[in-house]
Write a protein that holds these residues in place. Structure first.
Motif, PDB file in Angstrom:
ATOM      1  N   ASN A   1       0.664  -1.348   0.133  1.00  0.00           N
ATOM      2  CA  ASN A   1       0.064  -0.178  -0.149  1.00  0.00           C
ATOM      3  C   ASN A   1       1.028   1.316   0.063  1.00  0.00           C
ATOM      4  O   ASN A   1       0.419   2.253   0.290  1.00  0.00           O
ATOM      5  N   LYS A   2       2.072   1.084  -0.033  1.00  0.00           N
ATOM      6  CA  LYS A   2       3.233   2.197  -0.337  1.00  0.00           C
ATOM      7  C   LYS A   2       3.144   3.045   0.811  1.00  0.00           C
ATOM      8  O   LYS A   2       3.061   4.311   0.656  1.00  0.00           O
ATOM      9  N   TYR A   3       3.154   2.563   2.218  1.00  0.00           N
ATOM     10  CA  TYR A   3       3.234   3.449   3.304  1.00  0.00           C
ATOM     11  C   TYR A   3       4.736   3.728   3.241  1.00  0.00           C
ATOM     12  O   TYR A   3       5.736   3.101   3.064  1.00  0.00           O
ATOM     13  N   ASP A   4       5.035   5.176   3.757  1.00  0.00           N
ATOM     14  CA  ASP A   4       6.596   5.412   3.940  1.00  0.00           C
ATOM     15  C   ASP A   4       7.205   4.579   5.046  1.00  0.00           C
ATOM     16  O   ASP A   4       8.552   4.358   5.019  1.00  0.00           O
ATOM     17  N   VAL A   5       6.614   4.243   6.121  1.00  0.00           N
ATOM     18  CA  VAL A   5       6.941   3.851   7.324  1.00  0.00           C
ATOM     19  C   VAL A   5       6.119   3.045   8.097  1.00  0.00           C
ATOM     20  O   VAL A   5       4.989   3.314   7.875  1.00  0.00           O
ATOM     21  N   MET A   6       6.551   1.865   8.707  1.00  0.00           N
ATOM     22  CA  MET A   6       5.581   1.195   9.601  1.00  0.00           C
ATOM     23  C   MET A   6       6.028   1.276  11.024  1.00  0.00           C
ATOM     24  O   MET A   6       6.926   1.293  11.474  1.00  0.00           O
ATOM     25  N   ALA A   7       4.960   1.758  12.071  1.00  0.00           N
ATOM     26  CA  ALA A   7       5.334   2.277  13.297  1.00  0.00           C
ATOM     27  C   ALA A   7       4.517   1.037  14.279  1.00  0.00           C
ATOM     28  O   ALA A   7       3.210   0.680  14.115  1.00  0.00           O
ATOM     29  N   THR A   8       5.257   0.610  15.405  1.00  0.00           N
ATOM     30  CA  THR A   8       4.964  -0.291  16.363  1.00  0.00           C
ATOM     31  C   THR A   8       4.946   0.240  17.670  1.00  0.00           C
ATOM     32  O   THR A   8       5.669   1.280  18.018  1.00  0.00           O
ATOM     33  N   GLY A   9       4.021  -0.123  18.543  1.00  0.00           N
ATOM     34  CA  GLY A   9       4.007   0.388  19.989  1.00  0.00           C
ATOM     35  C   GLY A   9       4.824  -0.040  21.025  1.00  0.00           C
ATOM     36  O   GLY A   9       4.689  -0.065  22.350  1.00  0.00           O
ATOM     37  N   HIS A  10       6.060  -0.616  20.489  1.00  0.00           N
ATOM     38  CA  HIS A  10       7.244  -0.854  21.142  1.00  0.00           C
ATOM     39  C   HIS A  10       7.705   0.035  22.219  1.00  0.00           C
ATOM     40  O   HIS A  10       7.847   1.305  21.718  1.00  0.00           O
ATOM     41  N   ASN A  11       7.614  -0.099  23.890  1.00  0.00           N
ATOM     42  CA  ASN A  11       8.019   0.958  24.639  1.00  0.00           C
ATOM     43  C   ASN A  11       9.179   0.443  25.073  1.00  0.00           C
ATOM     44  O   ASN A  11      10.131  -0.351  24.888  1.00  0.00           O
ATOM     45  N   LEU A  12       9.525   1.263  26.172  1.00  0.00           N
ATOM     46  CA  LEU A  12      10.980   1.457  27.025  1.00  0.00           C
ATOM     47  C   LEU A  12      11.064  -0.003  27.522  1.00  0.00           C
ATOM     48  O   LEU A  12      12.136  -0.448  27.651  1.00  0.00           O
ATOM     49  N   ASP A  13      10.041  -0.378  28.451  1.00  0.00           N
ATOM     50  CA  ASP A  13      10.058  -1.809  28.902  1.00  0.00           C
ATOM     51  C   ASP A  13      10.285  -3.040  27.779  1.00  0.00           C
ATOM     52  O   ASP A  13      11.039  -3.878  28.244  1.00  0.00           O
ATOM     53  N   ASP A  14       9.560  -2.881  26.843  1.00  0.00           N
ATOM     54  CA  ASP A  14       9.805  -3.904  25.789  1.00  0.00           C
ATOM     55  C   ASP A  14      11.312  -3.891  25.187  1.00  0.00           C
ATOM     56  O   ASP A  14      11.732  -4.789  25.050  1.00  0.00           O
ATOM     57  N   GLU A  15      11.946  -2.600  25.022  1.00  0.00           N
ATOM     58  CA  GLU A  15      13.009  -2.493  24.473  1.00  0.00           C
ATOM     59  C   GLU A  15      14.172  -3.150  25.269  1.00  0.00           C
ATOM     60  O   GLU A  15      15.250  -3.651  25.083  1.00  0.00           O
ATOM     61  N   ALA A  16      13.827  -2.713  26.708  1.00  0.00           N
ATOM     62  CA  ALA A  16      14.984  -3.059  27.798  1.00  0.00           C
ATOM     63  C   ALA A  16      14.972  -4.479  27.782  1.00  0.00           C
ATOM     64  O   ALA A  16      15.791  -5.175  28.066  1.00  0.00           O
TER      65      ALA A  16
END
Lengths: 312, 64
Positions: free
Chosen positions: A152-167
């Motif tokens: 669908n030619k979106y420029d970017v895909m965003a997810t809701g990963h937060n600081l707790d997820d990443e840590a």
């Protein structure tokens, strides 16, 4: 407890910042942090068309709401996993948010139903292909989000990963010394090759508690219940350990992940151009679907083929 | 006071009045992993929950 910015009663203490905010000041703070993340990690510009991956939970609905409030052009994709009861309830939350909040901003919701596409829900698929449900789910979600964003030619895909997820993910990767995963643990991943969408995590500066508080203050009607498949997940153990450390020493999660990002910034191998160059030498189109893969056939197509042969 | 908890869903009762911080201690919960909500309002750890109040202890951690 008083708000540190105005004379109002605080609704959330934030020991890691040694501060506390009332509802309106919390809203202002969270939105500013997301805007800061977008700029600092060169995620997207106001002209870009964004596809938000939504699940009906606090993080993804909050992300969608914040992007719309900040004036970005953000549509959303919901993947219906076909988990009895849970999927119906999460689907309803997403539909309601789309109708009550997003539509008036000119934003639309796209729905992909696993059962319609694969002939079975996630739990049955996992049983057929003899893989853990969460890993089957991850493969399907990653594949479908990328496919929909690309087609669908979106420029970017965003997810809701937060600081707790990443840590927590960082802790898991470090404990296992999974260096190849560490290289790719960035809030922004470039659209390195034909068929791969750019991926971003605009909530990486916020903790789960701060995001949940934002959702409550702003009356975002999200699904509080946890996915029944997540019971016993390793990520929950890592998060619990990190939260215990956080209570002893506020700011631990922040320092752990931001410290990693600082070190990553100074490492040539994790720069956007290096990741792109590496992907271009290791990824080829899947022989079945043409999405980029390191194998001849991508993991999603291999999994679908296994599921089909198991039902014959 | 009446306390509603999730994951798993259950109800508990404690004698009030009590500070939110003491409720966390008594229920052996890590404050970083929960929000306390009275009606539609968030409560900070220094606030007092009265004996007749009903509160929700909402978990904020997801499997992600």
């Amino acid at each position: 407890m008083k708000c540190r910015k105005c004379p109002q009663r605080a609704v959330l203490g934030m020991p890691r910042h040694n501060t506390a905010f009332c509802g309106p000041c919390l809203t202002e703070f969270v939105r500013a942090q997301v805007q800061k993340a977008i700029k600092a990690q060169a995620m997207f510009s106001p002209d870009d068309h964004i596809l938000v991956a939504v699940s009906g939970g606090k993080d993804s609905l909050t992300l969608w709401e914040i992007l719309l409030k900040l004036g970005y052009r953000a549509d959303a994709l919901y993947v219906d996993l076909g988990i009895a009861g849970y999927s119906e309830r999460s689907h309803e939350k997403v539909e309601r948010f789309a109708r009550d909040v997003a539509e008036s901003c000119g934003s639309k919701l796209i729905i992909h139903t696993v059962e319609e596409d694969a002939g079975a829900g996630i739990k049955e698929l996992a049983t057929l292909v003899k893989r853990p449900t969460c890993s089957t789910c991850g493969t399907i979600k990653r594949y479908q989000f990328n496919r929909v964003a690309w087609e669908n030619k979106y420029d970017v895909m965003a997810t809701g990963h937060n600081l707790d997820d990443e840590a927590a993910r960082l802790l898991g990767n470090v404990l296992q010394w999974q260096e190849e995963y560490l290289q790719k643990q960035s809030p922004t991943l470039p659209a390195s090759v034909e068929g791969f969408s750019k991926k971003v995590k605009p909530l990486y500066r916020m903790t789960e508690r701060e995001i949940a508080a934002y959702a409550v203050v702003n009356r975002i009607d999200y699904l509080v219940e946890e996915c029944p498949m997540a019971k016993g997940a390793k990520m929950l153990v890592y998060k619990d350990v990190l939260n215990r450390l956080e209570m002893e020493s506020p700011g631990t999660k922040h320092r752990f992940y931001y410290g990693f990002l600082d070190k990553q910034k100074n490492t040539a191998a994790t720069s956007s151009s290096s990741m792109t160059a590496m992907d271009q030498t290791t990824l080829l189109p899947c022989t079945t679907c043409a999405q980029p893969t390191t194998a001849g056939t991508c993991s999603f197509c291999r999994m679908m083929a296994r599921a089909k042969s198991a039902t014959r | 006071m009446k306390i509603h908890l999730s994951h798993p869903t259950r109800d508990a009762e404690l004698k009030g009045p009590k500070r939110v911080a003491d409720i966390f201690k008594e229920l052996q919960l890590i404050p970083e992993a929960f929000l306390i909500i009275r009606g539609q309002d968030l409560m900070t750890e220094d606030e007092i929950v009265a004996d007749g109040d009903s509160i929700e202890v909402r978990p904020v951690i997801s499997g992600g």
